[in-house]
Design a protein around this motif. Structure first.
Motif, PDB file in Angstrom:
ATOM      1  N   ARG A 136      -4.278  35.949 -86.781  1.00 46.27           N
ATOM      2  CA  ARG A 136      -5.174  34.758 -86.798  1.00 46.27           C
ATOM      3  C   ARG A 136      -5.306  34.217 -88.100  1.00 46.27           C
ATOM      4  NH1 ARG A 136      -6.558  34.367 -81.668  1.00 46.27           N
ATOM      5  NH2 ARG A 136      -8.020  32.822 -82.260  1.00 46.27           N
ATOM      6  N   LEU A 141      -7.042  28.577 -85.920  1.00 46.65           N
ATOM      7  CA  LEU A 141      -7.520  29.831 -85.031  1.00 46.65           C
ATOM      8  C   LEU A 141      -8.765  30.352 -85.738  1.00 46.65           C
ATOM      9  CD1 LEU A 141      -4.155  31.931 -84.880  1.00 46.65           C
ATOM     10  CD2 LEU A 141      -5.364  30.472 -83.061  1.00 46.65           C
ATOM     11  N   GLN A 142      -9.087  30.082 -87.082  1.00 52.96           N
ATOM     12  CA  GLN A 142     -10.301  30.834 -87.448  1.00 52.96           C
ATOM     13  C   GLN A 142     -11.645  29.682 -86.898  1.00 52.96           C
ATOM     14  OE1 GLN A 142     -11.244  33.404 -89.737  1.00 52.96           O
ATOM     15  NE2 GLN A 142      -9.291  34.095 -88.520  1.00 52.96           N
ATOM     16  N   ASP A 145     -12.285  30.648 -83.469  1.00 54.77           N
ATOM     17  CA  ASP A 145     -13.304  31.790 -83.423  1.00 54.77           C
ATOM     18  C   ASP A 145     -14.558  31.719 -83.780  1.00 54.77           C
ATOM     19  OD1 ASP A 145     -11.128  33.353 -82.313  1.00 54.77           O
ATOM     20  OD2 ASP A 145     -10.754  34.156 -84.343  1.00 54.77           O
TER      21      ASP A 145
END
Length: 257
Positions: A136, A141-142, A145
């Motif tokens: 990730r 993507l971070q 999340d």
């Protein structure tokens, strides 16, 4: 309990140190100082409750890195290695002796590098919600999340997150690439110090299998999970402080054998 706030300059970079300690120990160099290092975009406020719990028995220093927490920015990108060295030099300049380094999120990368660069000064390492899960390793993507984590963080921490992020945008953008590129999986196995990995059971950023791998990759590592989100040290400040206490007692006993 004694408190002190000071800004120190190391190599042209400013770091703000928030010291909280039992009475009479604000400049104690006899026992290890517990140093708390925030994640990207954050400040010492991400350790407000956990530092208070730790300071019941330890001299503690929570840092604001350059460009974060209202500290003047560096005006350039700082590598994770540079930040790690900076933390140790700044805290030592304020009278600390041996160090126990605890970092959260990007702070785990910083303290890991600090421990690698200063093995004679750093006694042990605490990695809270370590980043970045290899598969990730992207800003998108971070961000996904992080958004998921906002649903399980409390009102207070979401307020801290929002206000800290807003005042750190320039340095945040500079440090995003170093954070994404840094490979904790390459650094942790090289550490000679004991490593405690702490993860929140609801954390969508520092995932369970990744956190377990980080702990197992250390020469002397252990993983402990506490109920809570990415900022589990603030959700469970007393339990976190007890973990650090126990971890240090075990290291002391092993050193006496």
């Amino acid at each position: 309990m004694c408190a002190k706030v000071e800004t120190v300059e190391v190599g042209g970079l400013r770091v703000r140190l928030h010291t909280l300690a039992p009475a009479g120990r604000v400049r104690d160099s006899l026992a290890p100082t517990v140093v708390l290092v925030h994640g990207i975009g954050m400040s010492h406020r991400s350790f407000h409750r956990s530092q208070a719990a730790l300071a019941a028995g330890h001299r503690t220093v929570s840092v604001d890195l350059p460009g974060f927490g209202g500290v003047p920015g560096a005006g350039r990108r700082l590598s994770i290695e540079e930040l790690g060295d900076l933390v140790v030099r700044a805290v030592r300049s304020a009278g600390a002796g041996e160090l126990v380094l605890a970092g959260q999120s990007m702070g785990t990368q910083v303290v890991a590098e600090a421990a690698r660069l200063h093995p004679g000064i750093v006694r042990s390492v605490v990695l809270i919600s370590p980043v970045i899960v290899p598969e990730r390793r992207s800003a998108i993507l971070q961000a996904v999340d992080l958004a998921r984590d906002s649903f399980v963080e409390g009102i207070r921490m979401n307020t801290v997150l929002t206000t800290d992020y807003l005042r750190s945008v320039p340095q945040y953008l500079r440090e995003l690439r170093p954070m994404l590129r840094h490979r904790l999986e390459d650094t942790v196995p090289r550490l000679t110090q004991p490593v405690l990995v702490v993860r929140g059971t609801q954390d969508p950023i520092a995932r369970e299998d990744w956190s377990g791998w980080v702990a197992s990759s250390a020469q002397r590592g252990v993983l402990v999970e506490l109920p809570g989100p990415h900022h589990v040290q603030e959700r469970q400040p007393v339990a976190f402080a007890r973990l650090v206490d126990e971890f240090q007692r075990v290291q002391t006993l092993e050193g006496l054998r």
